[in-house]
Enzyme design. Structure first.
Site, short mmCIF file in Angstrom:
data_model
loop_
_atom_site.label_atom_id
_atom_site.label_comp_id
_atom_site.label_asym_id
_atom_site.label_seq_id
_atom_site.Cartn_x
_atom_site.Cartn_y
_atom_site.Cartn_z
CG HIS A 13 -1.52 13.61 -5.81
ND1 HIS A 13 -0.64 12.90 -6.57
CD2 HIS A 13 -1.63 14.81 -6.37
CE1 HIS A 13 -0.24 13.64 -7.55
NE2 HIS A 13 -0.81 14.82 -7.46
CG ASN A 14 -6.12 11.28 0.60
OD1 ASN A 14 -5.34 10.40 0.97
ND2 ASN A 14 -7.14 11.70 1.32
#
Lengths: 174, 155
Positions: free
Chosen positions: B101-102
């Site tokens: 995830h970013n």
């Protein structure tokens, strides 16, 4: 932590379930057929993985943004070390907190050691909920902040699976 | 709920999601069991889940694993990325398959991502590779203790 008692069949099951549980009346039978296991064996293995904690939850995870929870704030707190467990456990009981972790400080730039993810329909709601946490848990004097998300770039998940067989499956992981 | 991206759910959809956020049966006919509990027909439940998946209301359906117990590594990492440098760094970071995830967040620490690796030792290697590739310090913030991982929201 080690691999617990995970064998190759378990890993094959982990891999084949990555795309989601089949929407078939007998989903475990379908999974088993793909990897040469019986339905009973699939069910037993999944139950074992839940019992041993390899699978921490089995069910649906909602896409918060698509369901109106468009704001998410990572609330971060500088809690005295000796109180972090007590406060963390209490924070987890608030309905809008979806994750709560103790993480190390990175001093001097990052003084916070407790992270609680807060979801709401907009930023004002999230901020009000963080204020409520501070009030209810008597943390008004504790240094804290909320980091609102602007954009989410990637949510493709983690890699699991059996490297020994050269399989690199992307599984979603939250 | 006035966001354009929001999805219209009826009360039955909401009930299904709320119940299945709490778990799903592991037995020969799990949909039939859930349908019975909710007073629905099995094929209606399956059709609704199909629709909820397709419209993106559900981000996943199935198991959520404990990465470390599967033998993998997991951490949260943060970087201070200047606004005008964000696109460049973002492209480099997201190209790493270990980045799960970013999120961009409004803070001096503006980039936050989860790293998930096949082995625990790959975490430090990957963090170092990201530092080298971007020229920006990466702060490692692995969990010390987990108090709650609900990921559940009442609808």
């Amino acid at each position: 932590m080690g691999m617990m008692d995970i064998d190759n069949e378990d890993l094959a099951l982990v891999e084949t379930i990555c795309g989601g549980l089949p929407l078939d009346p007998r989903p475990y039978h379908v999974l088993g057929e793909r990897i040469g296991l019986s339905e009973d064996d699939v069910i037993k293995r999944l139950q074992n993985m839940i019992e041993s904690g390899v699978i921490r939850r089995f069910g649906v995870i909602v896409q918060h943004r698509r369901l109106g929870y468009t704001a998410n704030g990572m609330s971060v707190w500088n809690i005295p070390d000796e109180r972090v467990r007590e406060i963390g456990e209490r924070m987890g009981h608030f309905p809008y907190v979806t994750l709560c972790y103790h993480r190390p400080r990175n001093l001097p730039e990052w003084p916070y050691n407790l992270f609680a993810m807060v979801h709401g329909s907009d930023r004002d709601t999230v901020q009000a909920q963080v204020n409520e946490l501070a009030n209810e848990l008597e943390l008004l004097d504790v240094e804290h902040d909320v980091l609102f998300s602007r954009r989410q770039f990637k949510q493709c998940g983690a890699r699991y699976g059996n490297k020994r067989r050269g399989v690199h499956e992307q599984c979603k992981f939250d | 709920m006035n966001n354009v991206n929001s999805i219209e759910l009826d009360q039955t959809d909401r009930t299904i999601i709320n119940v299945l956020q709490g778990g799903f049966p592991i037995c020969a006919h799990p949909y039939a069991q859930v349908a019975k509990d909710l007073g629905l027909e099995e094929d209606d439940l399956i059709a609704r889940l199909q629709r909820l998946k397709e419209c993106g209301a559900l981000s996943r359906f199935g198991p959520m694993y404990h990465a470390e117990r599967l033998g993998g590594g997991l951490t949260l990492a943060a970087m201070k990325v200047a606004e005008d440098d964000f696109e460049r760094v973002n492209e480099i970071v997201n190209a790493f398959p270990e980045v799960a995830h970013n999120y961009a967040r409004d803070h001096e620490f503006s980039m936050w991502f989860v790293l998930a690796t096949e082995t625990p030792q790959r975490i430090q290697e990957t963090l170092a590779e990201i530092e080298t590739a971007t020229g920006i310090k990466v702060y490692d913030m692995p969990k010390s203790e987990e108090f709650f991982i609900g990921l559940r929201l009442e609808l």
